[in-house]
Design an enzyme around this catalytic site. Sequence first.
Site, mmCIF file in Angstrom:
data_model
loop_
_atom_site.group_PDB
_atom_site.id
_atom_site.type_symbol
_atom_site.label_atom_id
_atom_site.label_comp_id
_atom_site.label_asym_id
_atom_site.label_seq_id
_atom_site.Cartn_x
_atom_site.Cartn_y
_atom_site.Cartn_z
ATOM 1 N N HIS A 49 0.832 -1.203 0.000
ATOM 2 C CA HIS A 49 0.000 0.000 0.000
ATOM 3 C C HIS A 49 0.870 1.258 0.000
ATOM 4 O O HIS A 49 0.684 2.157 -0.835
ATOM 5 C CB HIS A 49 -0.902 -0.027 1.247
ATOM 6 C CG HIS A 49 -1.710 1.218 1.448
ATOM 7 N ND1 HIS A 49 -3.059 1.287 1.176
ATOM 8 C CD2 HIS A 49 -1.375 2.462 1.912
ATOM 9 C CE1 HIS A 49 -3.510 2.492 1.456
ATOM 10 N NE2 HIS A 49 -2.501 3.225 1.913
ATOM 11 N N GLU A 50 1.813 1.317 0.927
ATOM 12 C CA GLU A 50 2.652 2.501 1.043
ATOM 13 C C GLU A 50 3.581 2.663 -0.159
ATOM 14 O O GLU A 50 3.963 3.781 -0.507
ATOM 15 C CB GLU A 50 3.476 2.449 2.332
ATOM 16 C CG GLU A 50 2.643 2.439 3.600
ATOM 17 C CD GLU A 50 1.687 3.612 3.714
ATOM 18 O OE1 GLU A 50 1.974 4.684 3.136
ATOM 19 O OE2 GLU A 50 0.640 3.464 4.362
ATOM 20 N N HIS A 90 1.883 4.887 -2.670
ATOM 21 C CA HIS A 90 2.055 6.308 -2.359
ATOM 22 C C HIS A 90 3.479 6.773 -2.680
ATOM 23 O O HIS A 90 3.682 7.834 -3.279
ATOM 24 C CB HIS A 90 1.784 6.549 -0.869
ATOM 25 C CG HIS A 90 0.354 6.374 -0.463
ATOM 26 N ND1 HIS A 90 -0.698 6.918 -1.156
ATOM 27 C CD2 HIS A 90 -0.204 5.718 0.604
ATOM 28 C CE1 HIS A 90 -1.837 6.619 -0.546
ATOM 29 N NE2 HIS A 90 -1.559 5.883 0.517
#
Length: 433
Positions: free
Chosen positions: A24-25, A28
Amino acid sequence: MTALMTVLGIVVFVVGLLFSIAWHELGHLSTAKMFGIRVPQYMVGFGPTIFSRKKGETEYGIKAVPLGGYIRMIGMFPPGEDGRISARSTSPWRGMIEDARSAAFEELQPGDESRLFYTRKPWKRVIVMFAGPFMNLVLAVAIFLGVMMSFGVNTQTTTVSTVSDCVVSANAKTDKCPAGAKDSPAKAAGLQPRDKIVAFDGHKIDDWATLQKDIRRTTGPATITVERDGQRRTLSADLISNQVQKYDSKGAPVQGQYVTAGFLGFTPASGVVQQSFGQSVNRMGDMVQSGVESLVALPGKIPDLWNAAFDGAERKPDSPMGVVGAARVGGEVFNLDIPPSQQIATMLFLVAGFNLSLFLFNMLPLLPLDGGHIAGALWESLRRGLAKVFRRPDPGPFDVARLMPVAYVVAGIFVCFTLLVLIADVVNPVRLT
């Protein structure tokens, strides 16, 4: 051995959890760097740092509590009206805003003026914030489709498990045959356990859903082609109308509701069946729809959670679970009396479900979730566009920091809900059967 397998299941789930958070990170991080935003930190977990290493301008690390993760971007919020970070106000709400604004400018270095998050066009900020949840969605889809098309899923088949001796209504209090009851059409036709139904009334049958629909819309004479002992046989049956269980559009039984439909009188066997790509996509769509419905219904499940946590009430199968509950279920997976391949498939489904939940939850348009930042960027784009159309001065960037008091309230609600789920997961957990 049971304890060892439980620990193994928990460890495997935690590894899957950490990978999902890191994934997920990474969404980003990669998009932020692509758009030239400086990222001082990329961390998996919260709390004390266990391991970290700086590469380039970013510190990469793992923290002690595996309940989330984050990347820190410079300039998440615009400066105050005077162009600088305002001094802390005596107002608690203003203090929250300025604390958030101050944190957004920590580690500001010469040259960073052109690398601040808020200075990027709204569509770029949307991409950066959406990339994290999107990575979870990609992982969930990949795992779900991979498992369904390779391992298969446990589903009802067209093979006969048991044949009803007589005609009994689905809403009857007992399934025992009353005196003078007629033989079921299946028994009268000579249908036997382990028969595989391959055609109904001359139409080829490949799955249970199609066969069930054909049976329910038929009353009167019909032919049933079965495979028995390697040979095909055609049986003649005379279907009747009867009260049968009602199912929803997804094939799930609607508790306490019945319909009048054609009745044959047998129970299908369940088995692990590999799904085609089309079937897998359809099932995936149903899962997404169910996930959205569950998210909408979440507030209504709080009373049941409270009763399960503090009053000893029964924990419902569809009750929300937290990380602790999911890890506990992961520990139970490797103790299920099913083939190892299905244990692996079940564990993968658990990790995929967690990723799907992460995607849906993070897309809520509320700060501090990713969806809240996306909503802020979209609102900025809208009002700037309207100002341009009506030839008004550019209103400038939307100050998301002004919403931080709301974000703290939302975060407080999330923390309270998480604690409630945690208590329920410990004292009255959801268990696999």
